[in-house]
Each structure stands twice: as structure tokens, then as C-alpha cells.
Write a protein that holds these residues in place. Structure first.
Motif: not given
Lengths: 277, 120
Positions: B49-50, B52-53, B55-56, B59, B74, B77-78, B80-83
Motif C-alpha cells: 500500500g506504499v 497510497i501512503r 499519495a496521502q 496530498s 492505487n 486513484h488516490t 486523482k481523488s485529492a485533485n
């Protein structure tokens, strides 16, 4: 008594030893924990009486309660949740179903929804109580399913657990709680290498163990030498036999074809009983 | 306009790191003023899950665009979800990438450039 049958290397004869041992003893329960590729049923031919769905809890976030504090993302060891501004993403395929996020959420905004990962089957093969787990195709996580299959352990019986190959989480989940572990290997460099890993693992789990060498008369002497050096009991040697291989390929266990071989597996059991004392 | 460039080193002369999730450094830079901050990636040794982490992490730095070599599904997607826009295929020195970005020659990706676990 719970006896698990493991190996480092795959294809050494775990299922052969486990099923033949089960067929040679009285009062047995057989649990196939090799849930990614369960095949004991091919040899034991059980009648399945119950099929139970196994779910793991996946977080479901109620965004009307969530204040996006991000604690759930911080606690998740597998990075299955991300909190981005005012958005929460859940990556269910990464979730191990530990429940930590819902436990910690200060707003009680996380509920758990069931996500099916496989089934547990329960039945009978003549006098043997039979349980196996079948992981759904594409599911990456087998330990929760193994845990579920092991919930049906009946300690009034001699429980024989068929363990998946390797030395990672599914193996630990399947082996832990056993009174004894049989490590099946073959006399080849591959067999020895993976046996050494398996021995390290079982020692860490502090479970008494011994080795069965399959196809013992072909290959080299190094597995035997290794066991002697480390004082690991060699419980049984199964010489290569074309008849056994042929019957195996038709799903027929050794002791069904050659009744007299039951004694060898009974001896195996008695040795284990002595070692566990 | 804050952008994030994945980098093998901590300054603008470093080469771009082709991996997003497990890059060595994140360089967060203001493309106008060239003020930058370089942050050692805390997620390099995580097991899964690196993307994702990371990207978080990015962001939280309020960047608009991530420029890197490759980006898995992943992480994509993360982000893009954070624009956050994603630009992959970057190669060469970080400072040159900033110039290319400013000149408008870099194109935003419509989707992930690689499959999961690519950067392991």
C-alpha cells in the motif's frame, strides 16, 4: 492431539503423508488448511454436509459522521485507507480485516461490511471428520479463512492439519496451536534448503517436530546429514515407488492400495506420541 | 503552483526517481519562485500500500501536480481523488523537469502508467 503436516518446499508429499496418516488411525479429524489449493478431498473423498461462507470485515465509512481526522489511515498497517481532505478512500483488497480502524474511530463513523473471501466445507469421509477451506480465486489473503477452518477443531479427535507450503503467514496460521509438526521433505538441494527455513520457523513457534523424507532412496544424503547434525528425528522414510505414484495420480492413497502400509503410518503416530510426552 | 517531483537526491540537480511510492525523496517546489523543500520518503520500506501512503503524504503537502517516472493504479486513484494531476515518464534532472513543466511540454496522464507492485 493436533498434528500439523508442513514443509518448506511445495510438492514434497504433505498431503500424501497427512491423508495416509488419517486413513491409518482411528478417531481422526482432518483439516485441510492449504486453502489456496486444497486437494485432500481428492484422496479422502468426503461427503460434504455443510458449506459456510467466510467473510472478512472491510471498513465502511459513514461520511456524515466522519470529521476526516485521518486516525483510521494512520493506524492501518496495510495502507488500506487514505483520507484526502474531505474524502476517505478504502482499498478493500489491501484490508486484512483486523478491525483496528473501526475500533479507533473517535466519531464511530466506521462500520464493518462483510467481504466474502471463501468457504469452509464440513463433512465426513467414512469415520474421518473432514473440514477444508477454499479461498476464492483472486483473493490475496488466506489467514482469516484458515483461522475460520480451525474453529471447527474437535480436540476429542486426533486432529491432522494439512498445511500450505512455504514459511509465511498462512503457514504460521495453520501450524500454530499444534502439539506436533511433521515436516515432509525430499532428499534434494531444494528440499533441504526449504526444510532449513521450515525448521527455523517451527523452532520459533516452539512446537516439537520431526521429519519425514519422501522419495528417500533417490537424491542425496544431505537432508539426512542435516537432521543428524541438528538432532532432528527422522520419523519415516518413504522410498520411491512407481505404484504409489501411479495410484496417487488416480487419487488413491497408499494405504488404500497397500493395506500393510497402514502399519508404517501407525508407527509414525506412535513415535509422535512418544515425542510429545 | 506547487508541484511534487520524485527525486533520487535532495537537491534540484538530482535525477528524477522513476518510482512514485518508493522514491528516495519528494521535492515539493513552487514553479514560479523555485522555492523548494525536499523530504526523505518515509514509506520506502513499508511492505504494501506504499503508493497510497505516499499519495496521502503528498496530498497533505497541498500540491497540484505530481511528476514522476511511473505511477501505479492505487497511487493514481488516490492522487486523482485529492485533485492532484499526475505526469509520468519524467527523466533527467529535477530542475530541467521544472522548466519543461513551465513551458507546458509535459502532458497529464489519463490513467496509471504501470500495474500494482511495479516499483518493488
Amino acid at each position: 492431539m493436533i498434528i500439523s503436516v508442513a514443509s518448506g518446499k511445495g510438492g514434497t508429499g504433505k498431503t500424501t503423508v497427512a491423508t495416509n496418516l488419517a486413513l491409518s488411525l482411528d478417531n481422526v479429524q482432518f483439516i485441510d488448511c492449504d486453502v489456496e489449493e486444497p486437494n485432500a478431498h481428492i484422496f479422502l473423498k468426503p461427503e460434504i454436509e455443510k458449506k459456510l461462507t467466510v467473510n472478512i470485515p472491510i471498513p465502511k465509512v459513514d461520511e456524515s459522521k466522519c470529521n476526516y481526522c485521518g486516525k483510521c489511515a494512520d493506524i492501518c498497517a496495510f495502507n488500506a485507507i487514505a483520507v484526502l481532505g474531505e474524502k476517505v478512500l478504502v482499498f478493500s483488497e489491501l484490508c486484512h480485516g483486523c478491525g483496528g480502524c473501526s475500533l479507533l474511530c473517535p466519531e464511530n463513523a466506521i462500520a464493518e461490511a462483510g467481504n466474502k473471501i471463501g468457504i469452509v466445507e464440513i463433512g465426513k469421509a467414512d469415520n474421518i471428520l473432514f473440514v477444508d477451506g477454499k479461498l476464492d480465486i483472486g483473493e490475496p489473503m488466506s489467514p482469516p479463512l484458515i483461522r475460520e477452518a480451525k474453529k471447527y477443531i474437535n480436540t476429542d479427535k486426533t486432529v491432522i492439519i494439512d498445511v500450505p507450503p512455504g514459511t509465511s503467514c498462512p503457514v504460521i496460521e495453520a501450524v500454530k496451536g499444534s502439539d506436533f509438526c511433521i515436516l515432509v521433505t525430499e532428499p534434494t538441494p531444494f528440499g533441504l534448503y526449504d526444510l532449513e527455513l521450515a525448521v527455523e520457523l517451527i523452532k520459533k513457534l516452539e512446537i516439537p517436530f520431526g521429519v519425514v523424507i519422501n522419495q528417500s532412496d533417490i537424491g542425496d544424503e544431505k537432508v539426512e546429514q542435516y537432521c543428524l547434525n541438528l538432532n532432528i528425528p527422522i520419523l519415516m522414510e518413504i522410498p520411491f515407488d512407481k505404484d504409489i505414484a501411479f495410484e496417487y495420480s488416480r487419487g488413491i492413497p497408499i494405504v488404500v492400495k497397500k493395506l500393510e502400509k497402514k502399519q508404517n503410518f501407525k508407527n509414525l503416530y506412535h513415535q509422535i506420541k512418544e515425542l510429545v510426552k | 503552483m506547487k508541484i511534487c517531483i520524485t527525486s533520487q537526491g535532495s537537491d534540484l540537480n538530482s535525477e528524477v526517481d522513476s518510482r512514485f511510492g518508493r522514491c528516495a525523496y519528494f521535492i515539493i517546489i513552487d514553479a514560479e519562485t523555485m522555492d523548494f523543500e525536499s523530504i526523505e520518503n518515509p514509506n520506502i520500506h513499508a511492505t504494501g500500500g506504499v503508493g497510497i501512503r505516499s499519495a496521502q503524504f503528498v496530498s497533505n503537502k497541498a500540491v497540484n501536480t505530481v511528476i514522476t517516472g511511473n505511477c501505479g493504479p492505487n497511487a493514481f486513484h488516490t492522487l486523482k481523488s485529492a485533485n492532484i494531476d499526475v505526469i509520468t515518464g519524467a527523466k533527467g534532472k529535477v530542475k530541467n523537469i521544472v522548466e519543461q513543466y513551465k513551458s507546458g511540454s509535459l502532458k497529464t496522464d489519463p490513467g496509471p502508467s504501470v500495474s500494482p507492485k511495479f516499483g518493488l
